[in-house]
Design a protein around this motif. Structure first.
Motif, mmCIF file in Angstrom:
data_model
loop_
_atom_site.group_PDB
_atom_site.id
_atom_site.type_symbol
_atom_site.label_atom_id
_atom_site.label_comp_id
_atom_site.label_asym_id
_atom_site.label_seq_id
_atom_site.Cartn_x
_atom_site.Cartn_y
_atom_site.Cartn_z
ATOM 1 N N LEU A 153 0.794 -1.227 0.000
ATOM 2 C CA LEU A 153 0.000 0.000 0.000
ATOM 3 C C LEU A 153 0.828 1.281 0.000
ATOM 4 O O LEU A 153 0.531 2.213 -0.737
ATOM 5 N N LYS A 154 1.848 1.348 0.823
ATOM 6 C CA LYS A 154 2.643 2.580 0.960
ATOM 7 C C LYS A 154 3.786 2.640 -0.049
ATOM 8 O O LYS A 154 4.042 3.669 -0.637
ATOM 9 N N ASP A 155 4.483 1.502 -0.212
ATOM 10 C CA ASP A 155 5.632 1.483 -1.125
ATOM 11 C C ASP A 155 5.231 1.128 -2.553
ATOM 12 O O ASP A 155 6.076 1.149 -3.455
ATOM 13 N N LYS A 156 3.953 0.762 -2.728
ATOM 14 C CA LYS A 156 3.383 0.475 -4.052
ATOM 15 C C LYS A 156 4.087 -0.693 -4.760
ATOM 16 O O LYS A 156 4.276 -0.680 -5.973
ATOM 17 N N ILE A 157 4.464 -1.714 -3.988
ATOM 18 C CA ILE A 157 5.092 -2.909 -4.552
ATOM 19 C C ILE A 157 4.013 -3.982 -4.716
ATOM 20 O O ILE A 157 3.407 -4.398 -3.732
ATOM 21 N N PRO A 158 3.748 -4.435 -5.927
ATOM 22 C CA PRO A 158 2.737 -5.488 -6.125
ATOM 23 C C PRO A 158 3.150 -6.773 -5.399
ATOM 24 O O PRO A 158 4.341 -7.072 -5.245
ATOM 25 N N LEU A 159 2.156 -7.525 -4.930
ATOM 26 C CA LEU A 159 2.423 -8.773 -4.201
ATOM 27 C C LEU A 159 3.382 -9.695 -4.946
ATOM 28 O O LEU A 159 4.274 -10.283 -4.332
ATOM 29 N N ASP A 160 3.207 -9.818 -6.255
ATOM 30 C CA ASP A 160 4.034 -10.763 -7.008
ATOM 31 C C ASP A 160 5.476 -10.290 -7.185
ATOM 32 O O ASP A 160 6.313 -11.020 -7.712
ATOM 33 N N LYS A 161 5.793 -9.084 -6.718
ATOM 34 C CA LYS A 161 7.161 -8.564 -6.789
ATOM 35 C C LYS A 161 7.879 -8.638 -5.430
ATOM 36 O O LYS A 161 9.024 -8.238 -5.312
ATOM 37 N N ILE A 162 7.177 -9.136 -4.412
ATOM 38 C CA ILE A 162 7.764 -9.274 -3.078
ATOM 39 C C ILE A 162 8.283 -10.697 -2.933
ATOM 40 O O ILE A 162 7.542 -11.662 -3.137
ATOM 41 N N SER A 163 9.566 -10.840 -2.600
ATOM 42 C CA SER A 163 10.130 -12.186 -2.449
ATOM 43 C C SER A 163 9.974 -12.643 -0.999
ATOM 44 O O SER A 163 10.046 -11.850 -0.065
#
Length: 172
Positions: free
Chosen positions: A146-156
């Protein structure tokens, strides 16, 4: 927790403090549906926190009564639900929701779907992927999206990490 005379275990207090650290300044974390003893214990523990933590408040009332007392509609609260059809996305942080509801419903592996107790109340829902997370991890991932705008599929992630601990005698 349920109405009990015992206080919060140290590991839970640590997890809740970690949630406040992850949420960070300018945020507020509400801990609801606590026993009187747990609410007092946590409130006292939170008094010594630094300014690097989110504000926190402890409530004996459940989340619905907290929402009602604050004038927050159920449509403005997103339930993080592993069975939700839609994944949490960066766009969900653009003002659609006032609160995100999670935690206090984890603990069993495999999960027993205790989120179902909240799901039937009609909250809008989002999921954080297929793996159950600790409450503090779920909050951290939610903030990344939400804050850093990183999509779920880009989080390892490291799924099912293992930790090797030394004995106390090895550490001293």
């Amino acid at each position: 927790d349920e109405d009990t005379t015992r206080s919060i275990p140290p590991w839970v207090e640590l997890e809740y403090s970690h949630m406040r650290a992850l949420a960070g300044p300018g945020s507020h974390v509400y801990f609801t549906h606590l026993s009187k003893t747990s609410s007092s214990s946590l409130s006292a523990a939170f008094q010594s926190s630094t300014n690097d933590f989110a504000e926190a408040s402890c409530h004996e009332e459940d989340v619905l009564n907290l929402m009602k007392s604050r004038g927050i509609s159920i449509n403005r609260v997103c339930l993080l639900d592993p069975k939700a059809e839609k994944a949490l996305s960066p766009e969900d942080g653009d003002g659609q929701f006032d609160m995100f509801l999670f935690g206090g419903i984890l603990g069993d592996d495999p999960p027993r779907d205790r989120t179902g107790e909240l799901r039937v109340m009609g909250f809008p829902t989002r999921h954080l992927g297929p793996v159950q997370m600790t409450t503090d991890t779920a909050l951290g991932v939610t903030k990344l999206v939400l804050k850093d705008k990183i999509p779920l599929d880009k989080i390892s992630y490291v799924v099912r990490p293992q930790a090797c601990l030394k004995t106390l005698s090895d550490c001293c």
